[in-house]
Design a protein around this motif. Sequence first.
Motif, PDB file in Angstrom:
ATOM      1  N   GLU A  59      84.115  28.506  75.505  1.00 55.08           N
ATOM      2  CA  GLU A  59      83.770  27.624  74.388  1.00 55.08           C
ATOM      3  C   GLU A  59      83.992  28.358  73.076  1.00 55.08           C
ATOM      4  OE1 GLU A  59      80.070  25.547  75.216  1.00 55.08           O
ATOM      5  OE2 GLU A  59      81.191  24.537  76.812  1.00 55.08           O
ATOM      6  N   ARG A  96      78.811  24.251  85.240  1.00 55.76           N
ATOM      7  CA  ARG A  96      79.767  25.054  84.459  1.00 55.76           C
ATOM      8  C   ARG A  96      79.031  26.078  83.645  1.00 55.76           C
ATOM      9  NH1 ARG A  96      77.136  24.176  80.320  1.00 55.76           N
ATOM     10  NH2 ARG A  96      77.485  22.474  78.886  1.00 55.76           N
ATOM     11  N   TYR A 149      80.614  21.994  68.654  1.00 50.90           N
ATOM     12  CA  TYR A 149      80.154  22.208  70.032  1.00 50.90           C
ATOM     13  C   TYR A 149      79.732  20.882  70.674  1.00 50.90           C
ATOM     14  CZ  TYR A 149      76.777  22.876  73.723  1.00 50.90           C
ATOM     15  OH  TYR A 149      76.107  22.757  74.907  1.00 50.90           O
ATOM     16  N   TRP A 153      68.903  24.425  73.514  1.00 53.33           N
ATOM     17  CA  TRP A 153      69.692  23.203  73.313  1.00 53.33           C
ATOM     18  C   TRP A 153      68.868  21.929  73.475  1.00 53.33           C
ATOM     19  CZ3 TRP A 153      73.987  23.835  70.854  1.00 53.33           C
ATOM     20  CH2 TRP A 153      74.674  25.034  70.982  1.00 53.33           C
ATOM     21  N   ILE A 205      73.536  22.975  83.064  1.00 53.50           N
ATOM     22  CA  ILE A 205      72.446  23.963  83.102  1.00 53.50           C
ATOM     23  C   ILE A 205      72.658  24.861  81.889  1.00 53.50           C
ATOM     24  CG2 ILE A 205      71.409  25.829  84.440  1.00 53.50           C
ATOM     25  CD1 ILE A 205      72.713  24.576  86.953  1.00 53.50           C
ATOM     26  N   ARG A 206      71.709  24.886  81.001  1.00 51.51           N
ATOM     27  CA  ARG A 206      71.911  25.687  79.791  1.00 51.51           C
ATOM     28  C   ARG A 206      70.560  26.114  79.224  1.00 51.51           C
ATOM     29  NH1 ARG A 206      73.984  20.739  75.780  1.00 51.51           N
ATOM     30  NH2 ARG A 206      72.008  19.624  75.790  1.00 51.51           N
ATOM     31  N   GLY A 228      79.553  27.968  80.142  1.00 50.51           N
ATOM     32  CA  GLY A 228      80.383  27.765  78.950  1.00 50.51           C
ATOM     33  C   GLY A 228      80.117  28.794  77.869  1.00 50.51           C
ATOM     34  N   PRO A 229      80.459  30.046  78.127  1.00 52.59           N
ATOM     35  CA  PRO A 229      80.154  31.076  77.125  1.00 52.59           C
ATOM     36  C   PRO A 229      81.067  31.013  75.907  1.00 52.59           C
ATOM     37  CG  PRO A 229      81.455  32.015  78.883  1.00 52.59           C
ATOM     38  CD  PRO A 229      81.191  30.596  79.275  1.00 52.59           C
ATOM     39  N   SER A 230      80.522  31.424  74.786  1.00 46.72           N
ATOM     40  CA  SER A 230      81.338  31.595  73.582  1.00 46.72           C
ATOM     41  C   SER A 230      81.702  33.070  73.514  1.00 46.72           C
ATOM     42  CB  SER A 230      80.526  31.214  72.348  1.00 46.72           C
ATOM     43  OG  SER A 230      80.031  29.910  72.521  1.00 46.72           O
TER      44      SER A 230
HETATM   45  N1  GLU Z   1      78.799  27.705  74.275  1.00 45.72           N
HETATM   46  C1  GLU Z   1      77.401  27.470  74.393  1.00 45.72           C
HETATM   47  C2  GLU Z   1      76.666  28.775  74.203  1.00 45.72           C
HETATM   48  O1  GLU Z   1      77.280  29.822  74.316  1.00 45.72           O
HETATM   49  C3  GLU Z   1      77.089  26.925  75.762  1.00 45.72           C
HETATM   50  C4  GLU Z   1      76.009  25.971  75.785  1.00 45.72           C
HETATM   51  C5  GLU Z   1      76.123  25.115  77.017  1.00 45.72           C
HETATM   52  O2  GLU Z   1      76.091  25.664  78.127  1.00 45.72           O
HETATM   53  O3  GLU Z   1      76.256  23.886  76.866  1.00 45.72           O
HETATM   54  O4  GLU Z   1      75.493  28.780  73.949  1.00 45.72           O
END
Ligand code: GLU
Length: 548
Positions: free
Chosen positions: A73, A37, A229, A251, A246-247, A39-41
């Motif tokens: 997100e 996935r 988050y 993190w 995958i990020r 997951g952009p903010s």
């Molecule tokens: N919303 C988080 C960000 O923009 C995503 C981190 C993730 O992929 O878990 O950094």
Amino acid sequence: MSKKIADLLFPNIDKTPDYYEKMYPERNLDDNAMVTRYGPSPTGSVHLGNLFSAFCDMVYARQSKGVFFLRIEDTDQKRAVEGGIDNITSILKSFAINPTEGYGIGGDYGPYIQSKRTEIYQTYVKDLIRRGLAYPCFMSEEEQQEIKEEQEVMKQKIGIYGHYATDRDLTYEEVKENLESGKDYVIRLKSPGNAEHQIEIKDAIKGKLKFPEHDIDTILLKKDGTPTYHLAHAIDDHLMHTTHVIRGDEWVSSIPLHVQLFEVLGFERPEYAHIAPITIKDSETGTIRKLSKRKDLWAGAKYYEESGIPIDALHLYLSTIANTNFEEWYLKNQDKNIEDFIFDFSKQGIGGTSFDSSKLENICKTYFSRKNGKEVFEETLSYAEKFDKNYADFLKDNKDLMIAFLNIEKDGPRPRKDIAKYSDVKEEFSYAIDSMFEKENYSKLNSSKDYDIDMIKRYIDIYNINDSKDEWFNRIKEFSINEGYSPNVKEYKKDPSKYKGHVGDVCEAIRVMVTGRDKSPDLYEILKILGKDKLNNRLELFKKYLNK
Ligand code: GLU
């Protein structure tokens, strides 16, 4: 008692986690299929690093016949900007990073935007409170600030834990009283961890990682009842059955908390794959740093689209960053596509990868060199429709002419590599446009050379558009002799005083008149495409420029 506290805090939550577990059953996929996935903010512009991680999500899911979904997100509403979500979806689209499920697309595991999932988060949190694994914390901002200052002075770990976690064991009556007096509260994890213990996890990219166990009572729900988050990550990736998170590796330090959240929530944990940032050597300080949207033109995703970098070429470049063996593979398999390469986390670099603009440029040039004139024309036209309307109109009116130019020196083992982006076409082939000669083309000539206009005129008169290349060259040699130029350089060098110059000088004068520059693709082809009438017109413009 904790059940009573849970009911008191969440009277409106009437479901249990079981309800959602049933609602979002296992996906029906092959064993090895990856569910990834992005997951952009929605916090504004998209960074090349974000695109890179979305690209990785896409390729790993695609090659394993899995699912790549988009989840917005937006838990941090303070950072959200207007139009942020549309910006994300339109950038993904223009970069051909195509999720197969998710926000704006649909699927069985939505809603795919966190602000619409509050009830789900609260259901799980209510259950944690019921099970004594989370609690309401009524500490004021000031109290928390005081604790922080004390911890800083004592050089202790910052946060609410151990004896600082004074609200851990409030009774039902105390909670009720606090609520009745209108106090704000957050819900904290009652961390079961002990920092003396170590945990070890295997990151798909970074390998084995060891950390002290998480022991801080991290906030799960904020004052307004929305999740942090961390909580949203655990619940969403569980319910959406993500197999690989995958990020960015910013993190990594949250891993102990996330591992613990998966444990207390009773979820199986996905695999983590933390990708290294894209770095750059700072031109001022010479140090290696992360790509910065503020300092580096190439960092913002919009740059690629606006300057006309072909998306397929950018994908090739991102592939070279993703897997260290990609480049070698691609050189050996030039007829294949990215889809034919098997990406592997173990081939993903651990340290930051340095952004290499010359490599990107090279990849782009190779990309263009392999396309025929018609393909380059069509792609350039769709770029111009978006970013240069006037040029798009010109292209539409001069389609055959432009395709002919774009086809020059395309055949053969070493096709021309003069274009790196769509916006280069206008510049490189400016000699196709008559009006460019009134405006700027000749003015770019920095030579103060005097060209023999009458000679060029005589050349146009004898020019025969039906000549083959050999005939054309023989004719120009013969013409050179008649004009007092040597037909080849060797002769000329033997005794320069005998000649006005050599055949190369004649060609140069014609080339400069026609193209406005002293280097160009094959002159024979250019003259043939333009034809005699255009040559005469251009000579008039050249005369004007030389004030003759
Ligand atoms: N919303 C988080 C960000 O923009 C995503 C981190 C993730 O992929 O878990 O950094």
